[in-house]
Write a protein that holds these residues in place. Structure first.
Motif, PDB file in Angstrom:
ATOM      1  N   ALA A   2       0.843  -1.198   0.000  1.00 59.21           N
ATOM      2  CA  ALA A   2       0.000   0.000   0.000  1.00 59.21           C
ATOM      3  C   ALA A   2       0.875   1.244   0.000  1.00 59.21           C
ATOM      4  N   PRO A   3       0.481   2.253  -0.766  1.00 62.08           N
ATOM      5  CA  PRO A   3       1.268   3.493  -0.773  1.00 62.08           C
ATOM      6  C   PRO A   3       1.120   4.254   0.538  1.00 62.08           C
ATOM      7  N   THR A   4       2.130   5.039   0.856  1.00 63.68           N
ATOM      8  CA  THR A   4       2.079   5.988   1.960  1.00 63.68           C
ATOM      9  C   THR A   4       2.378   7.362   1.382  1.00 63.68           C
ATOM     10  N   TYR A   5       2.268   8.381   2.203  1.00 66.97           N
ATOM     11  CA  TYR A   5       2.515   9.754   1.763  1.00 66.97           C
ATOM     12  C   TYR A   5       3.563  10.390   2.663  1.00 66.97           C
ATOM     13  N   GLN A   6       4.211  11.404   2.122  1.00 66.47           N
ATOM     14  CA  GLN A   6       5.177  12.162   2.908  1.00 66.47           C
ATOM     15  C   GLN A   6       5.119  13.619   2.506  1.00 66.47           C
ATOM     16  N   LEU A   7       5.606  14.465   3.406  1.00 63.41           N
ATOM     17  CA  LEU A   7       5.720  15.906   3.149  1.00 63.41           C
ATOM     18  C   LEU A   7       7.185  16.260   3.035  1.00 63.41           C
ATOM     19  N   ARG A   8       7.511  17.015   1.988  1.00 71.92           N
ATOM     20  CA  ARG A   8       8.895  17.422   1.765  1.00 71.92           C
ATOM     21  C   ARG A   8       8.927  18.941   1.580  1.00 71.92           C
ATOM     22  N   ASP A   9       9.862  19.593   2.252  1.00 72.77           N
ATOM     23  CA  ASP A   9      10.095  21.026   2.055  1.00 72.77           C
ATOM     24  C   ASP A   9      10.630  21.204   0.635  1.00 72.77           C
ATOM     25  N   THR A  10       9.906  21.955  -0.171  1.00 76.84           N
ATOM     26  CA  THR A  10      10.299  22.135  -1.568  1.00 76.84           C
ATOM     27  C   THR A  10      11.655  22.818  -1.689  1.00 76.84           C
ATOM     28  N   THR A  30       0.348  18.567   8.339  1.00 75.94           N
ATOM     29  CA  THR A  30       0.573  19.976   7.978  1.00 75.94           C
ATOM     30  C   THR A  30       0.059  20.895   9.077  1.00 75.94           C
ATOM     31  N   ASP A  31      -1.068  20.531   9.693  1.00 73.63           N
ATOM     32  CA  ASP A  31      -1.595  21.338  10.802  1.00 73.63           C
ATOM     33  C   ASP A  31      -0.621  21.358  11.976  1.00 73.63           C
ATOM     34  N   ARG A  32      -0.077  20.196  12.325  1.00 73.32           N
ATOM     35  CA  ARG A  32       0.901  20.125  13.432  1.00 73.32           C
ATOM     36  C   ARG A  32       2.151  20.939  13.100  1.00 73.32           C
ATOM     37  N   LEU A  33       2.621  20.816  11.870  1.00 73.64           N
ATOM     38  CA  LEU A  33       3.810  21.554  11.449  1.00 73.64           C
ATOM     39  C   LEU A  33       3.556  23.058  11.492  1.00 73.64           C
ATOM     40  N   GLU A  34       2.410  23.475  10.994  1.00 76.04           N
ATOM     41  CA  GLU A  34       2.068  24.897  11.006  1.00 76.04           C
ATOM     42  C   GLU A  34       2.001  25.435  12.440  1.00 76.04           C
ATOM     43  N   ASN A  35       1.342  24.684  13.336  1.00 74.36           N
ATOM     44  CA  ASN A  35       1.252  25.113  14.731  1.00 74.36           C
ATOM     45  C   ASN A  35       2.629  25.208  15.378  1.00 74.36           C
ATOM     46  N   LYS A  36       3.472  24.232  15.123  1.00 71.00           N
ATOM     47  CA  LYS A  36       4.832  24.228  15.693  1.00 71.00           C
ATOM     48  C   LYS A  36       5.626  25.427  15.194  1.00 71.00           C
ATOM     49  N   LEU A  75       2.973  31.776   7.157  1.00 65.88           N
ATOM     50  CA  LEU A  75       3.258  31.901   8.585  1.00 65.88           C
ATOM     51  C   LEU A  75       3.527  33.348   8.953  1.00 65.88           C
ATOM     52  N   GLY A  76       3.192  33.691  10.205  1.00 64.02           N
ATOM     53  CA  GLY A  76       3.481  35.028  10.702  1.00 64.02           C
ATOM     54  C   GLY A  76       2.598  36.090  10.100  1.00 64.02           C
ATOM     55  N   VAL A  77       1.427  35.699   9.642  1.00 63.53           N
ATOM     56  CA  VAL A  77       0.506  36.643   9.025  1.00 63.53           C
ATOM     57  C   VAL A  77      -0.534  37.040  10.057  1.00 63.53           C
ATOM     58  N   ASP A  78      -0.738  38.336  10.236  1.00 64.31           N
ATOM     59  CA  ASP A  78      -1.663  38.819  11.254  1.00 64.31           C
ATOM     60  C   ASP A  78      -3.110  38.406  11.016  1.00 64.31           C
ATOM     61  N   ASP A  79      -3.498  38.190   9.743  1.00 59.35           N
ATOM     62  CA  ASP A  79      -4.906  37.876   9.489  1.00 59.35           C
ATOM     63  C   ASP A  79      -5.209  36.381   9.657  1.00 59.35           C
ATOM     64  N   HIS A  80      -4.238  35.580  10.052  1.00 59.48           N
ATOM     65  CA  HIS A  80      -4.408  34.160  10.343  1.00 59.48           C
ATOM     66  C   HIS A  80      -4.990  33.379   9.180  1.00 59.48           C
TER      67      HIS A  80
END
Length: 87
Positions: A2-10, A30-36, A75-80
């Motif tokens: 079965a395939p899996t997925y990964q996230l890579r910094d471009t 991605t949500d966890r990474l964004e929060n961190k 990230l770091g955007v005041d309007d969230h």
């Protein structure tokens, strides 16, 4: 196998999350990474401004890796504003 997925910094090509079973897990990662990253920025006194981080979403099947989309974090955007998926 079965395939899996990964996230890579471009930009750096560094894999940030791997062995994700499906797109729901990709979204959660991605949500966890964004929060961190937002927490790290706040801890360092960063706030207003804009940091754009593009993450490639890759499907991994055996030894083959295929790009299937990307996610952009603002990230770091005041309007969230949330990042957007481009599939």
């Amino acid at each position: 196998m079965a395939p899996t997925y990964q996230l890579r910094d471009t930009g750096t090509r560094q894999v940030l999350a791997r062995d994700l079973p499906d797109y729901s897990a990709v979204t959660a990662a991605t949500d966890r990474l964004e929060n961190k990253l937002e927490d790290d920025l706040a801890a360092n006194g960063e706030g207003a401004g804009r940091i754009r981080l593009r993450l490639d979403i890759e499907k991994v099947t055996g030894d083959a890796t295929e790009a299937v989309g990307h996610h952009v974090l603002l990230l770091g955007v005041d309007d969230h504003s949330d990042g957007e998926y481009f599939l």
